[in-house]
Structures are given as structure tokens and as C-alpha cells.
Design a protein around this motif. Sequence first.
Motif, PDB file in Angstrom:
ATOM      1  N   ASP A 142       1.289   4.143 -19.194  1.00  0.00           N
ATOM      2  CA  ASP A 142       0.080   4.242 -18.366  1.00  0.00           C
ATOM      3  C   ASP A 142       0.385   4.706 -16.950  1.00  0.00           C
ATOM      4  O   ASP A 142      -0.335   4.373 -16.012  1.00  0.00           O
ATOM      5  CB  ASP A 142      -0.619   2.878 -18.327  1.00  0.00           C
ATOM      6  N   GLY A 143       1.456   5.448 -16.769  1.00  0.00           N
ATOM      7  CA  GLY A 143       1.867   5.881 -15.430  1.00  0.00           C
ATOM      8  C   GLY A 143       3.158   5.179 -15.058  1.00  0.00           C
ATOM      9  O   GLY A 143       3.984   4.868 -15.912  1.00  0.00           O
ATOM     10  N   LEU A 144       3.332   4.901 -13.767  1.00  0.00           N
ATOM     11  CA  LEU A 144       4.557   4.252 -13.312  1.00  0.00           C
ATOM     12  C   LEU A 144       4.483   2.743 -13.536  1.00  0.00           C
ATOM     13  O   LEU A 144       3.503   2.106 -13.164  1.00  0.00           O
ATOM     14  CB  LEU A 144       4.804   4.524 -11.834  1.00  0.00           C
ATOM     15  N   ASP A 145       5.515   2.205 -14.175  1.00  0.00           N
ATOM     16  CA  ASP A 145       5.641   0.761 -14.329  1.00  0.00           C
ATOM     17  C   ASP A 145       6.429   0.233 -13.118  1.00  0.00           C
ATOM     18  O   ASP A 145       7.493   0.756 -12.792  1.00  0.00           O
ATOM     19  CB  ASP A 145       6.412   0.404 -15.606  1.00  0.00           C
ATOM     20  N   TYR A 146       5.886  -0.770 -12.484  1.00  0.00           N
ATOM     21  CA  TYR A 146       6.495  -1.391 -11.320  1.00  0.00           C
ATOM     22  C   TYR A 146       7.059  -2.735 -11.732  1.00  0.00           C
ATOM     23  O   TYR A 146       6.419  -3.489 -12.454  1.00  0.00           O
ATOM     24  CB  TYR A 146       5.427  -1.570 -10.226  1.00  0.00           C
ATOM     25  N   ARG A 147       8.267  -3.017 -11.290  1.00  0.00           N
ATOM     26  CA  ARG A 147       8.874  -4.322 -11.595  1.00  0.00           C
ATOM     27  C   ARG A 147       9.588  -4.820 -10.359  1.00  0.00           C
ATOM     28  O   ARG A 147      10.378  -4.106  -9.755  1.00  0.00           O
ATOM     29  CB  ARG A 147       9.860  -4.157 -12.748  1.00  0.00           C
ATOM     30  N   ARG A 148       9.285  -6.046  -9.977  1.00  0.00           N
ATOM     31  CA  ARG A 148       9.936  -6.701  -8.840  1.00  0.00           C
ATOM     32  C   ARG A 148      10.702  -7.899  -9.387  1.00  0.00           C
ATOM     33  O   ARG A 148      10.112  -8.799  -9.983  1.00  0.00           O
ATOM     34  CB  ARG A 148       8.893  -7.165  -7.834  1.00  0.00           C
ATOM     35  N   ILE A 149      12.005  -7.883  -9.213  1.00  0.00           N
ATOM     36  CA  ILE A 149      12.881  -8.931  -9.743  1.00  0.00           C
ATOM     37  C   ILE A 149      13.458  -9.687  -8.558  1.00  0.00           C
ATOM     38  O   ILE A 149      14.154  -9.106  -7.721  1.00  0.00           O
ATOM     39  CB  ILE A 149      14.000  -8.329 -10.607  1.00  0.00           C
ATOM     40  N   VAL A 150      13.151 -10.973  -8.480  1.00  0.00           N
ATOM     41  CA  VAL A 150      13.655 -11.793  -7.371  1.00  0.00           C
ATOM     42  C   VAL A 150      14.425 -12.950  -7.943  1.00  0.00           C
ATOM     43  O   VAL A 150      14.057 -13.549  -8.913  1.00  0.00           O
ATOM     44  CB  VAL A 150      12.488 -12.310  -6.498  1.00  0.00           C
TER      45      VAL A 150
END
Length: 150
Positions: A142-150
Amino acid sequence: MTDPLLGPQDDVTAARLAREPILWLTTVDRTPRPHTAPVWFLFADPRLVVFSRPDTAKVGRMRRNPAVAFSLDSATGGTDIVLGEGDATLAEQADVAGDLAPFEEKYHALLGDQSFDDWLAVFSQPVVVAVTKIVSWRPGPDGLDYRRIV
């Protein structure tokens, strides 16, 4: 050993961190102006291992402020982005002894005729970055997948 940050859903990010030859490492100092330098690195989740000449601006900055940021060059036409943050420690060679062989293996072809021992004599300051955050964008259905890993 600290638990890895990246899980199975982060395979693409982990693969890029394993294979990319250059990481852009940004250090900060007492001034508000950041300093970014290209470095060779080894990603050993959840840390980065970098070697530097001991007399560089980035090492001096890390002595005063361990906060660093990093990024890989963009890939796939700018749709595969990996950024991160962490805290740097100026280490001793003994602290990274287990990382030397994988580091040498990764950069063997780029060393040309220079031996790893000779290279390590110049880039003699090990830096270990405890990675505290990774952010990635990559192509998805669906476009760019964003992932934030903290």
C-alpha cells in the motif's frame, strides 16, 4: 548480551545493515551543529561496531557527548530508508575481539592489498554504539511501510 531490536518482520532492514559497506554516523557536540562522517561498520544487533582513527573530530565529539545518529544510503530509488540512534562508547580492542573476524570478512575485498592488521593499526579506536532506535521505510503493498523500533 542485550536482546536484539530487530525481529523477523525486520529481515529487509537487518539484511541492509549486514551488507551495506557505509554507514553515515552523526555526532554532536556542545555546539548545535552536527558532524556526519562515513564509516565502515558491523551491525551486531543491538549494537554497531565502528573503528576510527583516534584523532578524528567524531571521536572527540563522542568523548564529550555519546549521543549519535546513523543512516544508510537510500536504496530502491529512495524507498528503502534505514535511520537510527544510539549511545556510543569508546571501547578497547579487547572489548571487540569477537567482532574482529566478522568485520575483517565484511571488508576484506575493500582492503585491497592492505592487511587487516595494518588497517586496524590506523583505525585503532573501536567504537561500540548501543542502538536505541531504528526507523525504516520500505516498499509495501500500500505504498511505503514505516516501522519504528525502539
